[in-house]
Design a protein around this motif. Structure first.
Motif, mmCIF file in Angstrom:
data_model
loop_
_atom_site.group_PDB
_atom_site.id
_atom_site.type_symbol
_atom_site.label_atom_id
_atom_site.label_comp_id
_atom_site.label_asym_id
_atom_site.label_seq_id
_atom_site.Cartn_x
_atom_site.Cartn_y
_atom_site.Cartn_z
ATOM 1 N N HIS A 95 0.841 -1.196 0.000
ATOM 2 C CA HIS A 95 0.000 0.000 0.000
ATOM 3 C C HIS A 95 0.879 1.251 0.000
ATOM 4 C CE1 HIS A 95 -3.386 -2.651 0.978
ATOM 5 N NE2 HIS A 95 -2.597 -3.202 1.886
ATOM 6 N N ALA A 96 0.653 2.109 -0.970
ATOM 7 C CA ALA A 96 1.511 3.284 -1.145
ATOM 8 C C ALA A 96 1.387 4.278 -0.002
ATOM 9 C CB ALA A 96 1.166 3.970 -2.469
ATOM 10 N N ASN A 97 0.260 4.283 0.707
ATOM 11 C CA ASN A 97 0.061 5.279 1.767
ATOM 12 C C ASN A 97 0.504 4.776 3.137
ATOM 13 O OD1 ASN A 97 -2.043 3.386 2.018
ATOM 14 N ND2 ASN A 97 -3.366 4.889 3.021
ATOM 15 N N VAL A 98 1.122 3.597 3.203
ATOM 16 C CA VAL A 98 1.594 3.047 4.476
ATOM 17 C C VAL A 98 3.103 3.227 4.575
ATOM 18 C CG1 VAL A 98 1.836 0.972 5.889
ATOM 19 C CG2 VAL A 98 -0.274 1.368 4.598
ATOM 20 N N ARG A 99 3.545 3.798 5.692
ATOM 21 C CA ARG A 99 4.969 3.977 5.953
ATOM 22 C C ARG A 99 5.288 3.410 7.329
ATOM 23 N NH1 ARG A 99 5.789 9.907 6.180
ATOM 24 N NH2 ARG A 99 8.019 9.431 6.143
ATOM 25 N N GLY A 100 6.555 3.162 7.575
ATOM 26 C CA GLY A 100 6.940 2.596 8.865
ATOM 27 C C GLY A 100 8.270 3.133 9.358
ATOM 28 N N LEU A 101 8.399 3.232 10.663
ATOM 29 C CA LEU A 101 9.653 3.562 11.331
ATOM 30 C C LEU A 101 9.927 2.455 12.347
ATOM 31 C CD1 LEU A 101 9.059 7.343 12.172
ATOM 32 C CD2 LEU A 101 10.323 6.428 10.224
ATOM 33 N N ARG A 102 11.185 2.149 12.524
ATOM 34 C CA ARG A 102 11.536 1.087 13.471
ATOM 35 C C ARG A 102 12.640 1.555 14.407
ATOM 36 N NH1 ARG A 102 13.909 -4.937 11.947
ATOM 37 N NH2 ARG A 102 13.317 -5.979 13.913
ATOM 38 N N PHE A 103 12.389 1.463 15.715
ATOM 39 C CA PHE A 103 13.393 1.818 16.711
ATOM 40 C C PHE A 103 14.349 0.653 16.919
ATOM 41 C CE2 PHE A 103 10.586 5.065 19.175
ATOM 42 C CZ PHE A 103 10.732 5.956 18.123
ATOM 43 N N ARG A 104 15.556 0.979 17.376
ATOM 44 C CA ARG A 104 16.535 -0.064 17.669
ATOM 45 C C ARG A 104 16.151 -0.856 18.924
ATOM 46 N NH1 ARG A 104 21.169 0.602 14.669
ATOM 47 N NH2 ARG A 104 21.365 2.623 13.610
ATOM 48 N N ARG A 105 15.451 -0.188 19.826
ATOM 49 C CA ARG A 105 14.967 -0.846 21.048
ATOM 50 C C ARG A 105 13.708 -0.124 21.496
ATOM 51 N NH1 ARG A 105 15.735 2.248 25.516
ATOM 52 N NH2 ARG A 105 17.379 3.853 25.489
ATOM 53 N N ASN A 106 13.136 -0.581 22.582
ATOM 54 C CA ASN A 106 11.920 0.030 23.115
ATOM 55 C C ASN A 106 12.260 1.331 23.837
ATOM 56 O OD1 ASN A 106 9.946 0.064 25.816
ATOM 57 N ND2 ASN A 106 8.900 -0.290 23.885
ATOM 58 N N PHE A 107 11.766 2.457 23.297
ATOM 59 C CA PHE A 107 12.013 3.761 23.898
ATOM 60 C C PHE A 107 10.780 4.332 24.594
ATOM 61 C CE2 PHE A 107 15.510 3.574 20.893
ATOM 62 C CZ PHE A 107 16.545 4.185 21.584
ATOM 63 N N GLY A 108 9.616 3.728 24.419
ATOM 64 C CA GLY A 108 8.413 4.231 25.054
ATOM 65 C C GLY A 108 7.486 4.928 24.065
ATOM 66 N N LYS A 109 6.234 5.079 24.492
ATOM 67 C CA LYS A 109 5.207 5.613 23.606
ATOM 68 C C LYS A 109 5.463 7.061 23.224
ATOM 69 C CE LYS A 109 0.184 5.663 23.028
ATOM 70 N NZ LYS A 109 -1.119 5.277 23.630
ATOM 71 N N ALA A 110 5.939 7.869 24.169
ATOM 72 C CA ALA A 110 6.190 9.278 23.866
ATOM 73 C C ALA A 110 7.236 9.418 22.765
ATOM 74 C CB ALA A 110 6.624 10.029 25.124
ATOM 75 N N ALA A 111 8.292 8.619 22.839
ATOM 76 C CA ALA A 111 9.331 8.664 21.809
ATOM 77 C C ALA A 111 8.780 8.223 20.464
ATOM 78 C CB ALA A 111 10.510 7.784 22.215
ATOM 79 N N ALA A 112 7.931 7.183 20.476
ATOM 80 C CA ALA A 112 7.341 6.707 19.219
ATOM 81 C C ALA A 112 6.457 7.778 18.592
ATOM 82 C CB ALA A 112 6.536 5.430 19.478
#
Length: 326
Positions: free
Chosen positions: A57-74
């Protein structure tokens, strides 16, 4: 364009269904919707699912953290990467219903800058519902921002808010409070809350402890961030005054003990009140000193950060950069 910013932590089973629901709402209401998943260090196959969805899907993008940083960081990472002028936040566990998105947009079109969801009917255990209600009441009383459900992750914002409001730690739930403190108009809309279909809740009892500490932080930031001495100094003066009054009282007793030895007044060094008064006096002095240091830090901050929020501009102001350019 609208952007749905969705923090993800071990929610692989629900991501495909969530994307389908969002796409259906966008198609039904003719919305230009971008879906941005932020994988906050998931340990399951969440990132693989996100990668597949972005390929399909062209309108879907993603970011991936190296580890769990918490919801605020996400959320912060998602806000920085989002392309939309209107930003939605919702959880990836399917408990937030994407069909409610048009309700938010109606409120935004009515002039609100931030709209928070209100899960009026919740499908959570009682030990999560009732403490949450008490906590929401405390936030409304202490901050003056009257919302029924500050904890609701289903919210809508104008992108410009995050040019002025930065979130860190666990302050993501307080964005409406921080935005209202800078003059943005905050509203609320009732949303459907669905039962969890997959996985388990990522929050335990410690959420309320951390939330209370964050509430103290937000209360200070919204009320005294530009005048910390008003709070710390006031508390310091009260403490200093109590200690000084006690010492004066003891000094008067000492004088009377010297003049009237027959009264058998107990020596001051045997009185616990002396230690209490000295302690309170010193504590008041420390609070006042801390307030002065805080004021100096604020003065330095003012040089680098505007302490106001401009709603509109009209024309070119004399002496401005635009005026000099002409």
């Amino acid at each position: 364009m609208l952007t749905a910013v969705i923090p993800v932590y071990n929610e692989a089973e629900s991501l495909g269904e969530l994307q389908q629901e969002l796409a259906a709402v966008a198609k039904q209401h003719n919305l230009d919707l971008e879906i941005l998943f932020v994988d906050d260090g998931s340990r399951d196959s969440s990132w693989r699912v996100i990668h597949e969805l972005s390929t399909e899907h062209a309108n879907v993008r993603g970011l991936r953290f190296r580890r769990n940083f918490g919801k605020a960081a996400a959320l912060s990472a998602g806000f920085d990467a989002a392309r939309g002028e209107i930003l939605f936040t919702l959880d990836a566990d399917l408990q937030d219903d994407p069909a409610e998105i048009p309700k938010f947009l109606e409120q935004m079109n009515a002039g609100f800058d931030c709209v928070s969801g209100w899960k009026k009917v919740r499908h959570d255990p009682w030990h999560k519902v009732y403490p949450s209600r008490v906590f929401n009441w405390m936030i409304s009383v202490l901050t003056g921002v009257k919302l029924h459900d500050h904890n609701c992750g289903f919210k809508c914002y104008r992108r410009e808010i995050f040019d002025e409001v930065r979130i860190y730690g666990e302050l993501h739930r307080f964005v409406p409070v921080l935005a209202a403190a800078r003059g943005w108009k905050v509203g609320e809309v009732v949303v459907q809350h669905r039962s969890r279909a997959h996985g388990v809740s990522k929050y335990g009892f410690t959420r309320f402890i951390k939330g209370f500490l964050d509430l103290l932080t937000v209360s200070f930031l919204t009320g005294y961030s530009q005048r910390p001495q008003h709070l710390l100094g006031s508390m310091g003066l009260i403490s200093f005054g109590i200690g000084l009054t006690g010492l004066i009282y003891l000094a008067v007793l000492w004088v009377f003990a010297q003049i009237y030895p027959e009264w058998n007044i107990e020596p001051l060094h045997n009185r616990p009140l002396l230690n209490y008064c000295l302690g309170v006096l010193l504590f008041g002095g420390q609070l006042i000193s801390t307030g002065i240091l805080a004021e100096m830090l604020v003065a330095l901050q003012v040089r680098n950060q505007p302490m106001y929020s401009i709603r509109e501009k009209c024309g070119i102001l004399p002496g401005s950069a635009e005026d000099r350019a002409t």
